[in-house]
Enzyme design. Structure first.
Site, PDB file in Angstrom:
ATOM      1  N   SER A 265       1.605   8.766   5.305  1.00  0.00           N
ATOM      2  CA  SER A 265       2.851   8.365   5.955  1.00  0.00           C
ATOM      3  C   SER A 265       3.207   6.941   5.566  1.00  0.00           C
ATOM      4  O   SER A 265       2.328   6.127   5.280  1.00  0.00           O
ATOM      5  CB  SER A 265       2.713   8.429   7.482  1.00  0.00           C
ATOM      6  OG  SER A 265       1.929   7.349   7.952  1.00  0.00           O
ATOM      7  N   ASP A 266       4.491   6.635   5.561  1.00  0.00           N
ATOM      8  CA  ASP A 266       4.862   5.228   5.532  1.00  0.00           C
ATOM      9  C   ASP A 266       4.436   4.647   6.881  1.00  0.00           C
ATOM     10  O   ASP A 266       4.133   5.385   7.820  1.00  0.00           O
ATOM     11  CB  ASP A 266       6.369   5.058   5.292  1.00  0.00           C
ATOM     12  CG  ASP A 266       6.699   3.671   4.727  1.00  0.00           C
ATOM     13  OD1 ASP A 266       5.866   2.743   4.877  1.00  0.00           O
ATOM     14  OD2 ASP A 266       7.783   3.504   4.136  1.00  0.00           O
ATOM     15  N   TRP A 267       4.392   3.340   6.962  1.00  0.00           N
ATOM     16  CA  TRP A 267       3.822   2.669   8.137  1.00  0.00           C
ATOM     17  C   TRP A 267       4.683   2.901   9.378  1.00  0.00           C
ATOM     18  O   TRP A 267       5.786   2.383   9.496  1.00  0.00           O
ATOM     19  CB  TRP A 267       3.660   1.181   7.821  1.00  0.00           C
ATOM     20  CG  TRP A 267       2.336   0.822   7.207  1.00  0.00           C
ATOM     21  CD1 TRP A 267       1.500  -0.176   7.636  1.00  0.00           C
ATOM     22  CD2 TRP A 267       1.675   1.426   6.091  1.00  0.00           C
ATOM     23  NE1 TRP A 267       0.353  -0.194   6.862  1.00  0.00           N
ATOM     24  CE2 TRP A 267       0.434   0.765   5.919  1.00  0.00           C
ATOM     25  CE3 TRP A 267       1.962   2.496   5.240  1.00  0.00           C
ATOM     26  CZ2 TRP A 267      -0.494   1.110   4.923  1.00  0.00           C
ATOM     27  CZ3 TRP A 267       1.051   2.844   4.242  1.00  0.00           C
ATOM     28  CH2 TRP A 267      -0.151   2.161   4.096  1.00  0.00           C
ATOM     29  N   GLY A 268       4.189   3.742  10.267  1.00  0.00           N
ATOM     30  CA  GLY A 268       4.941   4.041  11.479  1.00  0.00           C
ATOM     31  C   GLY A 268       5.999   5.117  11.299  1.00  0.00           C
ATOM     32  O   GLY A 268       6.910   5.224  12.118  1.00  0.00           O
ATOM     33  N   ALA A 269       5.883   5.922  10.250  1.00  0.00           N
ATOM     34  CA  ALA A 269       6.915   6.928   9.964  1.00  0.00           C
ATOM     35  C   ALA A 269       6.631   8.277  10.626  1.00  0.00           C
ATOM     36  O   ALA A 269       7.213   9.280  10.250  1.00  0.00           O
ATOM     37  CB  ALA A 269       7.062   7.107   8.449  1.00  0.00           C
TER      38      ALA A 269
END
Ligand SMILES: *[C@@H]1O[C@H](CO)[C@@H](O)[C@H](O)[C@H]1NC(C)=O
Ligand SMILES: *[C@@H]1O[C@H](CO)[C@@H](O)[C@H](O)[C@H]1NC(C)=O
Ligand SMILES: *[C@@H]1O[C@H](CO)[C@@H](O)[C@H](O)[C@H]1NC(C)=O
Ligand SMILES: *[C@@H]1O[C@H](CO)[C@@H](O)[C@H](O)[C@H]1NC(C)=O
Ligand SMILES: *[C@@H]1O[C@H](CO)[C@@H](O)[C@H](O)[C@H]1NC(C)=O
Ligand SMILES: *[C@@H]1O[C@H](CO)[C@@H](O)[C@H](O)[C@H]1NC(C)=O
Ligand SMILES: *[C@@H]1O[C@H](CO)[C@@H](O)[C@H](O)[C@H]1NC(C)=O
Ligand SMILES: *[C@@H]1O[C@H](CO)[C@@H](O)[C@H](O)[C@H]1NC(C)=O
Ligand SMILES: *[C@@H]1O[C@H](CO)[C@@H](O)[C@H](O)[C@H]1NC(C)=O
Ligand SMILES: *[C@@H]1O[C@H](CO)[C@@H](O)[C@H](O)[C@H]1NC(C)=O
Length: 728
Positions: A265-269
């Protein structure tokens, strides 16, 4: 008879011979995917549920010494007697973020601008050599998102609007990175096209446009055996990308292409719920905890979901195996160095920073070479360039001649030369060699240099006019900048995406006023993306224009190399520069009442030059444009049908006659870098793959070759066509 014609243009790029030095590609023989997967499966079979979950989960935004890190298993394991380490991942595509004693590389868009696979690969390799030296397992690069709007904040990180060029850049960059045993991560999947609203917008793209445009660079990344792919913040078709089965699932777009690595995942996605994301195909969550925009759905929640049967043990095994397989494939099980830095203390302080220098003279030279060879010479009248050093007097003007402003978080400021955009793809520079310093140093060390240099290192117009008035030459350095939508970062009123395509700080007016008093005004532009050049670009007093992009830490020496002809310009525009911002086919969505706005890509295949060609709009400078200090002749095009015919046997869908293909008038399908000595000539060969002649057919879900002939154009740009031929 040609029922249909689908032209292709092969962009032939020529540059003078240049000694690139003898950087050697370190040969490492990766294991095969299948052997690596078996090794990983044996390891996973010995892990407990919580150990597996630890390998799939970030340690937390403030807990990892790298940008992202997973939990280690510290006991002896099958095929891994020392256990499985915490995987260290770090930004980013232009150099290692949050760390000192590293090199600041040119942005991805500059790499594209070289049209040189050699330099793209070398850039990836050098970046990875530094990552290896710092103990980074996975470098969060390359970024391969297409430039839909030229104003999108992060376009400087990736490779422009053309999918084919982006695909070649992705392939070569990843090959370079992984050649030294570092894992690459292609990002961001899918439809990450702007900063504003990025945490919520839903992008809608038709199936054909997905395949021919936005998926294409990821397809080339997979062909380069990329280890991981990062899903994007935005929603795709109404579902968040990181929980989107159509994108990530076992029958989704990536796995259908044979992708065998892991999806991060992208950071916090990520957003609730855990089981939906795990079942949709996401393998790893970063940074592991909830960070306001999202995140925190793996970890204990994933363990619970497995215990309760919402996620099966076999899916958990598959996720863990996906993450571990590339580690075996690239031999990271064999003494890979652990991290020796702490990105939470980017200045080198704190107990975990070992201050390991990973810079090298070879990397500095490479950065300078890429920066020079990505600078695009757009205008050169009256023999203005190259400069000789024997001009009587020269005015050097602009804020952009100075070193970058210090002390701004992730370079979110523009108080000097623009060598990067801002945000996570930016790096904390050890130093930048500024244009003014490089010019002065060149003037002092060059025999017979007699030009009197006077500078006004700001955009103050009266001061600039005063020094430009009586000089033989006036160099005006101007810039524009963009970056990532951060916490609340705003630079000069821009939140990531640029508000407009104008030069910053009155740059257009500055150039105009200088040119009104100096008939030999040379403009140098540092920018994260294309800028408008009206009305000054056509002024007879503006005798030279150089677009230098974001060249990295050797910005000064590289521009001196071009200005004084130490390097013959060979950079080409990897995008179109329009006369008017409204000429571009797509814009940023700035305002929305809907907190989850839809963005429909109604321009479909028609981005950039494809749209200017189709709508017959004359740009200021077209895709592929770029002058050099010499001229080249093109002759004797031969199209050898044998290979093509041989390849035709692969065509699986037969004679479907398409009356209209719906393709843009011209498509880039080849480019080569050729080193030529003065007066030398060479035969250049372009091999066009069968699939480069195909279009995506949505009803049959296959690539098909339209019936009819293809026109082949060979030229210096998308509009400078020198030779044409027909491919039957
Ligand atoms: C891992 O293998 C060791 C040695 O064979 C064994 O003692 C242990 O129970 C295994 N652990 C798991 C979780 O399978
Ligand atoms: C594994 O070892 C590392 C480094 O010594 C330590 O930080 C970590 O807490 C250990 N992990 C576990 C699960 O024991
Ligand atoms: C990708 O992996 C395959 C199979 O291991 C190999 O044949 C191929 O050469 C690799 N390609 C690249 C670019 O590394
Ligand atoms: C988009 O969503 C619609 C409705 O949910 C679905 O029918 C379609 O298959 C989806 N398309 C893609 C490419 O995911
Ligand atoms: C690393 O460099 C920083 C900054 O110069 C310094 O404060 C620190 O003590 C150094 N650490 C080591 C281990 O040398
Ligand atoms: C410098 O100028 C002198 C005199 O014109 C000439 O002989 C010499 O070759 C020049 N040196 C260089 C390095 O151009
Ligand atoms: C000229 O450049 C030097 C070196 O950067 C700087 O110290 C000086 O302030 C500049 N002068 C003006 C008038 O900007
Ligand atoms: C060009 O520069 C000269 C000074 O060298 C000035 O007299 C003239 O007006 C300028 N022309 C334009 C079009 O700005
Ligand atoms: C530019 O201006 C200079 C000095 O004003 C003059 O000598 C020269 O002829 C002009 N050049 C052109 C091309 O107009
Ligand atoms: C650019 O296009 C817009 C919209 O068509 C128009 O209003 C504007 O005047 C144009 N700007 C220039 C400088 O031509």
């Amino acid at each position: 008879m040609s029922l249909f014609s689908l032209p292709i243009f092969v962009l032939a790029l020529f540059s003078l011979a240049f000694n690139a030095g003898d950087r050697k590609v370190q040969s490492s023989a990766p294991r095969s995917w299948s052997e690596s997967r078996s090794l990983a499966q044996e390891l996973v079979a010995n892990l407990s549920t919580s150990e597996k979950v630890g390998i799939l989960t970030g340690q937390g935004i403030f807990s990892s010494r790298c940008t992202g890190g997973t939990y280690a298993v510290n006991r002896s394991l099958p095929n891994a007697p020392n256990g499985f380490p915490s995987l260290c991942m770090n930004d980013g595509p232009a150099g290692i973020r949050g760390v000192d004693l590293v090199t600041g590389f040119p942005g991805g868009l500059n790499a594209a601008s070289t049209f040189s696979r050699r330099l793209m690969q070398a850039r990836g390799q050098a970046l990875a050599e530094e990552a290896h030296g710092k103990g980074i397992n996975i470098i969060l690069a390359p970024q391969v998102d297409l430039m839909r709007s030229p104003k999108a904040g992060r376009v400087w990180e990736s490779f422009g609007p053309d999918p084919w060029l982006s695909g070649e850049a992705a392939y070569t960059t990843i090959s370079g990175i992984q050649s030294v045993g570092v894992q690459a991560c292609a990002k961001h999947f899918l439809g990450y096209i702007q900063e504003l609203w990025r945490y919520t917008y839903s992008v809608h793209i038709d199936d054909r446009t997905i395949h021919e445009m936005y998926l294409w660079p990821f397809m080339r990344a997979i062909e380069a055996n990329v280890s991981s792919i990062m899903c994007a913040y935005n929603q795709f078709n109404g579902t968040y990308s990181c929980g989107n089965e159509n994108l990530l699932g076992e029958n989704g777009l990536l796995r259908n292409l044979g992708f065998q690595g892991f999806l991060m995942s992208d950071w916090g996605a990520t957003h609730p719920t855990t089981s939906a994301y795990a079942r949709a195909g996401l393998d790893m969550e970063q940074p592991g905890d909830f960070i306001i925009i999202g995140g925190g759905i793996f970890g204990e929640s994933l363990t619970l979901a497995v215990d309760l049967g919402f996620v099966t043990q076999s899916r958990l095994n598959e996720m863990t195996t996906n993450v571990i397989t590339p580690w075996f494939r690239l031999g990271q099980d064999q003494g890979y160095p652990p991290p020796n830095y702490d990105s939470r203390n980017p200045d080198g302080g704190g107990p975990l920073n070992g201050n390991v220098t990973v810079r090298s003279e070879a990397h500095t030279q490479l950065v300078r070479e890429i920066a020079a060879k990505s600078s695009v010479l757009l205008k050169n009248e009256n023999g203005a360039l190259p400069l000789k050093g024997t001009e009587r007097s020269m005015a050097v003007i602009g804020l952009d001649v100075n070193p970058p402003q210090k002390g701004c978080d992730l370079n979110a400021c523009d108080g000097g030369v623009v060598v990067n955009g801002w945000g996570s793809g930016s790096i904390s520079y050890d130093f930048v060699v500024a244009p003014i310093d490089a010019l002065i140093s060149y003037s002092q060390t060059t025999p017979n240099f007699t030009t009197q240099i006077t500078n006004s290192s700001s955009n103050n117009i009266p001061a600039a006019v005063a020094i430009a008035k009586d000089k033989d030459v006036a160099l005006v350095f101007v810039n524009a900048m963009s970056g990532e939508l951060g916490a609340f970062q705003e630079v000069n009123g821009n939140f990531g995406d640029r508000n407009n395509m104008n030069l910053w700080y009155n740059g257009d007016k500055l150039i105009g006023e200088v040119a009104s008093v100096n008939n030999n005004t040379i403009v140098i532009i540092h920018s994260t993306g294309p800028v408008l050049m009206e009305p000054w670009s056509t002024s007879p007093n503006v005798t030279g224009i150089i677009y230098a992009g974001t060249p990295g830490e050797q910005a000064g020496p590289a521009i001196v190399d071009i200005l004084y002809g130490l390097v013959n310009p060979s950079g080409r525009l990897p995008f179109t520069i329009a006369k008017n911002a409204s000429d571009y086919p797509a814009d940023i969505l700035y305002l929305s009442l809907d907190p989850e706005p839809s963005i429909d890509l109604t321009e479909t295949l028609f981005l950039d030059y494809r749209s200017f060609d189709a709508r017959n709009i004359t740009p200021r400078y077209e895709f592929g444009y770029g002058l050099s200090y010499t001229s080249f002749e093109y002759s004797d095009l031969t199209i050898d049908p044998v290979n093509i015919l041989a390849n035709l046997q692969d065509v699986d869908v037969g004679n479907r006659l398409l009356q209209r293909s719906g393709e843009p008038p011209k498509l880039l399908r080849g480019f080569e870098e050729v080193d030529l000595a003065m007066s030398e000539s060479q035969i250049v060969q372009f091999s066009i793959q069968e699939r480069d002649l195909r279009i995506w057919d949505t009803p049959s879900q296959t690539w098909i070759r339209p019936a009819g002939s293809f026109e082949v154009y060979v030229g210096g740009s998308s509009r400078d066509i020198r030779l044409t031929g027909t491919l039957l």
